[in-house]
Write a protein that holds these residues in place. Structure first.
Motif, mmCIF file in Angstrom:
data_model
loop_
_atom_site.group_PDB
_atom_site.id
_atom_site.type_symbol
_atom_site.label_atom_id
_atom_site.label_comp_id
_atom_site.label_asym_id
_atom_site.label_seq_id
_atom_site.Cartn_x
_atom_site.Cartn_y
_atom_site.Cartn_z
ATOM 1 N N MET B 1 2.289 68.950 -41.249
ATOM 2 C CA MET B 1 3.178 69.733 -40.380
ATOM 3 C C MET B 1 2.398 70.167 -39.140
ATOM 4 O O MET B 1 1.260 70.605 -39.248
ATOM 5 C CB MET B 1 3.694 70.958 -41.132
ATOM 6 N N GLN B 33 -2.799 74.328 -48.744
ATOM 7 C CA GLN B 33 -2.348 72.945 -48.959
ATOM 8 C C GLN B 33 -1.733 72.791 -50.347
ATOM 9 O O GLN B 33 -0.720 72.123 -50.515
ATOM 10 C CB GLN B 33 -3.520 71.984 -48.770
ATOM 11 N N SER B 36 1.727 74.403 -50.577
ATOM 12 C CA SER B 36 2.750 73.713 -49.780
ATOM 13 C C SER B 36 2.843 72.239 -50.173
ATOM 14 O O SER B 36 3.501 71.463 -49.479
ATOM 15 C CB SER B 36 2.422 73.837 -48.297
ATOM 16 N N ALA B 39 2.067 69.885 -47.386
ATOM 17 C CA ALA B 39 2.874 69.877 -46.156
ATOM 18 C C ALA B 39 2.195 70.677 -45.039
ATOM 19 O O ALA B 39 2.299 70.329 -43.861
ATOM 20 C CB ALA B 39 4.253 70.453 -46.431
ATOM 21 N N ASP B 41 -0.689 70.916 -43.531
ATOM 22 C CA ASP B 41 -1.976 70.265 -43.321
ATOM 23 C C ASP B 41 -2.511 70.680 -41.951
ATOM 24 O O ASP B 41 -2.550 69.888 -41.013
ATOM 25 C CB ASP B 41 -1.787 68.752 -43.401
#
Lengths: 234, 107
Positions: B1, B33, B36, B39, B41
């Motif tokens: 993201m 990380q 998520s 996602a 990153d």
């Protein structure tokens, strides 16, 4: 050589840290900041090694994950500006009030009349006291504002605070000079009013320089952030 | 993201990670990380200045220690940080609720 494409040359962790050190310039606690970044880069490289990458490739990936050095340096610069603004506010709040109050009290105790024969009456100094209260309130507000700045901000509250303190300190100095061209305590014995005037001038001058320095840092951080935004847009 | 999408929410994310317990910079990044599912990153370089800024605000407290011969800075959430996190959560719920209402509303 371990390859990390930076657009200029291939860098390793220590080279990256050296580059970051240069970009940060002089900054309080810079060594600690770099030690923390080094620790993080080594941790990241270790994780890649444990995942099966070669040491060279692990280091390259750790540096690639770190991101753009300019963006990191700008984020640290923004933080420096916020810190400078907070210190300026703290100096302005109590410092300004103590300075002016001490000046007025010393003047009264010495029996002198502020501004006698210059066309500037004592009420001007009362007005300055009121301004000082407002500056102290603004400084307190500024402390709250700058403490809650978001990542990537251009520290607008910090710039406004510094500009306000700059104007306030300059006005105080100009008014005091117009009221009574500075009688620096060159003679002896040193009277209370001489000392109070000298200390006041030095303190206000110090605040003036601090505010100027904050503005300069803010301009530098603002330029860096704009450069980042421009490069991100390419 | 992209980091720009996270901008403005990074403070809350970092505070939320530290709510579980003290952690150093790399551990914070790893936890972001993990939570998520990869996602979030973010460039790791954006996290360290943000942690220092949160520390300046009094929301977290950093302490130095030595591990395997290396200096390591560990951060812990403060009482003010817990209050800030609660406030961020409330604001995020209101914001995300409003956005969802708009996006999910059929014309």
């Amino acid at each position: 050589m371990i390859a990390v494409r930076t657009g200029r040359q291939d860098l390793r962790i220590e080279d990256t840290l050296a580059e970051l050190r240069t970009r940060l310039g002089w900054s309080p606690g810079r060594g600690d900041l770099l030690a923390e970044v080094r620790d993080g880069l080594i941790d990241t490289a270790d994780a890649y090694r444990r995942a099966g990458w070669s040491p060279a490739e692990a280091e390259s990936r750790a540096l690639a994950d770190f991101g753009d050095l300019e963006r990191v340096a700008a984020a640290y610069a923004d933080r420096d500006v916020a810190r400078s603004a907070r210190w300026t506010a703290l100096a302005l709040g109590p410092g300004y009030l103590v300075c002016l109050s001490g000046w007025l009290v010393a003047t009264r105790l010495a029996g002198a009349t502020a501004g006698s024969g210059t066309g500037i009456d004592g009420w001007v100094f009362g007005l300055l006291g009121l301004v000082a209260v407002l500056v102290a309130a603004g400084g307190t507000y500024g402390v709250r504002g700058t403490a809650r700045g978001r990542t990537g901000s251009t520290s607008r509250p910090a710039r406004l605070l510094a500009a306000g303190s700059l104007s306030c300190a300059f006005t105080t100095l100009a008014t005091s000079y117009l009221s009574s061209p500075w009688t620096l305590p060159l003679g002896w014995p040193l009277t209370a009013i001489d000392a109070a005037e000298a200390v006041s001038i030095v303190v206000v001058l110090g605040m003036l320089l601090t505010a100027g320095w904050t503005l300069a840092c803010s301009a530098r951080a603002g330029r860096a952030t704009q450069l980042n935004a421009a490069s991100a847009g390419r | 993201m992209a980091v720009d999408r996270v901008k403005g929410h990074l403070d809350a994310l970092l505070l939320a990670v530290l709510e579980s317990g003290p952690a150093h910079g790399y551990a914070v990044i790893e936890e972001l990380q993990r939570r998520s599912s990869g996602a979030l990153d973010l460039p790791t370089g954006t996290v360290y200045p943000a942690l220092r800024r949160l520390e300046d605000a009094g929301w977290i407290k950093g302490t130095w220690s030595t591990a395997s011969g290396r200096k390591r800075r560990t951060y812990a959430l403060t009482a003010a940080g817990r209050r800030a996190l609660a406030s961020e959560r409330t604001a995020w719920s209101a914001f995300s609720g409003s956005i969802s209402q708009v996006l999910e509303q059929s014309t």
